[in-house]
Design a protein around this motif. Structure first.
Motif, PDB file in Angstrom:
ATOM      1  N   GLU A  77     -27.767  -9.832   1.176  1.00 21.65           N
ATOM      2  CA  GLU A  77     -28.279  -9.153   2.369  1.00 21.65           C
ATOM      3  C   GLU A  77     -27.195  -9.030   3.419  1.00 21.65           C
ATOM      4  OE1 GLU A  77     -28.339 -10.862   5.382  1.00 21.65           O
ATOM      5  OE2 GLU A  77     -27.684 -12.722   4.413  1.00 21.65           O
ATOM      6  N   PRO A  86     -32.259  -3.192  11.228  1.00 21.16           N
ATOM      7  CA  PRO A  86     -32.934  -3.991  10.206  1.00 21.16           C
ATOM      8  C   PRO A  86     -32.000  -4.958   9.499  1.00 21.16           C
ATOM      9  CG  PRO A  86     -32.281  -1.912   9.261  1.00 21.16           C
ATOM     10  CD  PRO A  86     -31.839  -1.871  10.705  1.00 21.16           C
ATOM     11  N   VAL A  88     -30.866  -5.619   5.753  1.00 20.64           N
ATOM     12  CA  VAL A  88     -30.859  -4.815   4.524  1.00 20.64           C
ATOM     13  C   VAL A  88     -30.435  -5.685   3.355  1.00 20.64           C
ATOM     14  CG1 VAL A  88     -29.760  -2.888   3.312  1.00 20.64           C
ATOM     15  CG2 VAL A  88     -30.399  -2.645   5.728  1.00 20.64           C
ATOM     16  N   SER A  89     -31.199  -5.622   2.289  1.00 17.12           N
ATOM     17  CA  SER A  89     -30.871  -6.349   1.067  1.00 17.12           C
ATOM     18  C   SER A  89     -30.607  -5.358  -0.055  1.00 17.12           C
ATOM     19  CB  SER A  89     -32.033  -7.270   0.679  1.00 17.12           C
ATOM     20  OG  SER A  89     -31.784  -7.900  -0.557  1.00 17.12           O
ATOM     21  N   GLY A 131     -33.737  -3.117  -0.239  1.00 19.46           N
ATOM     22  CA  GLY A 131     -34.921  -3.628   0.447  1.00 19.46           C
ATOM     23  C   GLY A 131     -34.618  -3.716   1.933  1.00 19.46           C
ATOM     24  N   ILE A 132     -35.570  -3.324   2.760  1.00 15.15           N
ATOM     25  CA  ILE A 132     -35.333  -3.284   4.209  1.00 15.15           C
ATOM     26  C   ILE A 132     -36.453  -4.008   4.951  1.00 15.15           C
ATOM     27  CG2 ILE A 132     -35.159  -1.785   6.239  1.00 15.15           C
ATOM     28  CD1 ILE A 132     -33.897   0.332   4.487  1.00 15.15           C
ATOM     29  N   ALA A 133     -36.072  -4.849   5.887  1.00 13.89           N
ATOM     30  CA  ALA A 133     -37.013  -5.459   6.824  1.00 13.89           C
ATOM     31  C   ALA A 133     -36.614  -4.990   8.213  1.00 13.89           C
ATOM     32  CB  ALA A 133     -36.976  -6.982   6.733  1.00 13.89           C
ATOM     33  N   ASP A 134     -37.461  -4.199   8.863  1.00 17.19           N
ATOM     34  CA  ASP A 134     -37.087  -3.634  10.155  1.00 17.19           C
ATOM     35  C   ASP A 134     -37.226  -4.653  11.281  1.00 17.19           C
ATOM     36  OD1 ASP A 134     -39.785  -3.747  10.845  1.00 17.19           O
ATOM     37  OD2 ASP A 134     -40.136  -1.605  10.522  1.00 17.19           O
ATOM     38  N   THR A 147     -35.817 -11.696   5.812  1.00 19.65           N
ATOM     39  CA  THR A 147     -34.744 -11.547   4.830  1.00 19.65           C
ATOM     40  C   THR A 147     -35.265 -11.784   3.424  1.00 19.65           C
ATOM     41  OG1 THR A 147     -33.082 -12.267   6.453  1.00 19.65           O
ATOM     42  CG2 THR A 147     -32.476 -12.408   4.129  1.00 19.65           C
ATOM     43  N   ALA A 150     -37.149  -8.732   2.354  1.00 17.30           N
ATOM     44  CA  ALA A 150     -36.241  -7.620   2.017  1.00 17.30           C
ATOM     45  C   ALA A 150     -35.633  -7.830   0.638  1.00 17.30           C
ATOM     46  CB  ALA A 150     -35.149  -7.494   3.070  1.00 17.30           C
ATOM     47  N   GLN A 153     -38.309  -7.194  -1.993  1.00 20.00           N
ATOM     48  CA  GLN A 153     -38.522  -5.752  -2.097  1.00 20.00           C
ATOM     49  C   GLN A 153     -37.421  -5.102  -2.932  1.00 20.00           C
ATOM     50  OE1 GLN A 153     -37.806  -2.204   0.993  1.00 20.00           O
ATOM     51  NE2 GLN A 153     -39.333  -3.654   1.727  1.00 20.00           N
TER      52      GLN A 153
END
Length: 255
Positions: A77, A86, A88-89, A131-134, A147, A150, A153
């Motif tokens: 990540e 965000p 991002v992974s 994979g995204i976590a905003d 994290t 993400a 995901q």
């Protein structure tokens, strides 16, 4: 036999000279020839060292491949520390013949090299996903849990189901066997590839946000709390991509 010009020597050494050709050059007493030959051997030594280090970063993957674990996903990540944007992974499954020796921890590479390798990884990988976590999810469940989500995901978005996960310094909720590797991007080529993909993807995203929200220097600072970013916060306030639970935003801009 007519001696080669210095230009011809350079061209020969830039190709794949035979042992006989190298011996002929070694017997040439001209200083220019010897300088070119020394430079060639130095580059060969550097390449050999790079290949040796790359082979070490494939040790875990090769051990698993020998156990008939064909699809190994490296996960990493980027973006846990910034004040905006965000996390991002990326998840990357490499082929067994993967040979991009420059693939290493993204932090060890120049921006130009990361961009170059990013395209090559996308071209040769068995599967790549993001994979995204905003920022809103980060504020809701904290950066650590965001994290992990993400990363999960990214694994679930792979087009090929992995049989094993190599994860940089984290564990995720998954039934797939996994290894948590501290500084994994320096120990696993799969994780290193994921670190490059995640970094370049997020950099591109923050460049877009820089156009959407000018004045914070997002294209250069990627959302980290640099002098220019803090100056933008002071004069313009927060944007929809800022993390409201991160300092100094939490105490200074939330009322």
């Amino acid at each position: 036999m007519t001696k080669l010009t210095i230009k011809q020597v350079k061209e020969l050494l830039a190709s794949t000279p035979s042992q006989q050709e190298l011996e002929l050059l070694a017997s040439d007493e001209r200083k220019g020839v010897q300088t070119q030959l020394q430079s060639y051997y130095k580059k060969q030594a550097q390449l050999a060292q790079k290949q040796e280090q790359f082979a070490k970063r494939l040790t875990l993957e090769r051990q698993l491949w020998q156990q008939d674990v064909d699809y190994i996903a490296g996960i990493d990540e980027v973006g846990r520390g910034p004040l905006a944007g965000p996390v991002v992974s990326a998840a990357v499954i490499l082929p067994h013949d993967f040979n991009l020796v420059d693939v290493n921890d993204s932090k060890q590479l120049s921006e130009k090299k990361r961009e170059e390798l990013y395209l090559k990884i996308l071209e040769v990988a068995v599967s790549v996903s993001i994979g995204i976590a905003d920022n809103q999810l980060i504020d809701d469940i904290n950066i650590y849990q965001a994290t992990r989500q993400a990363m999960k995901q990214a694994v679930e978005n792979l087009s090929v189901q992995p049989q094993h996960l190599l994860i940089d310094a984290m564990q995720i909720d998954s039934q797939i066997p996994q290894d948590k590797l501290i500084k994994g991007d320096a120990k696993s080529a799969s994780i290193a590839a994921a670190s490059i993909v995640a970094k370049v993807y997020r950099d591109h995203l923050m460049t877009f946000y820089d156009r959407l929200y000018p004045g914070y220097d997002f294209a250069k600072n990627d959302g980290y709390g640099t002098k220019n970013h803090l100056a933008g916060l002071e004069s313009l306030g927060i944007t929809p991509i800022h993390r409201l639970t991160f300092e100094p935003i939490k105490s200074k801009y939330m009322f």
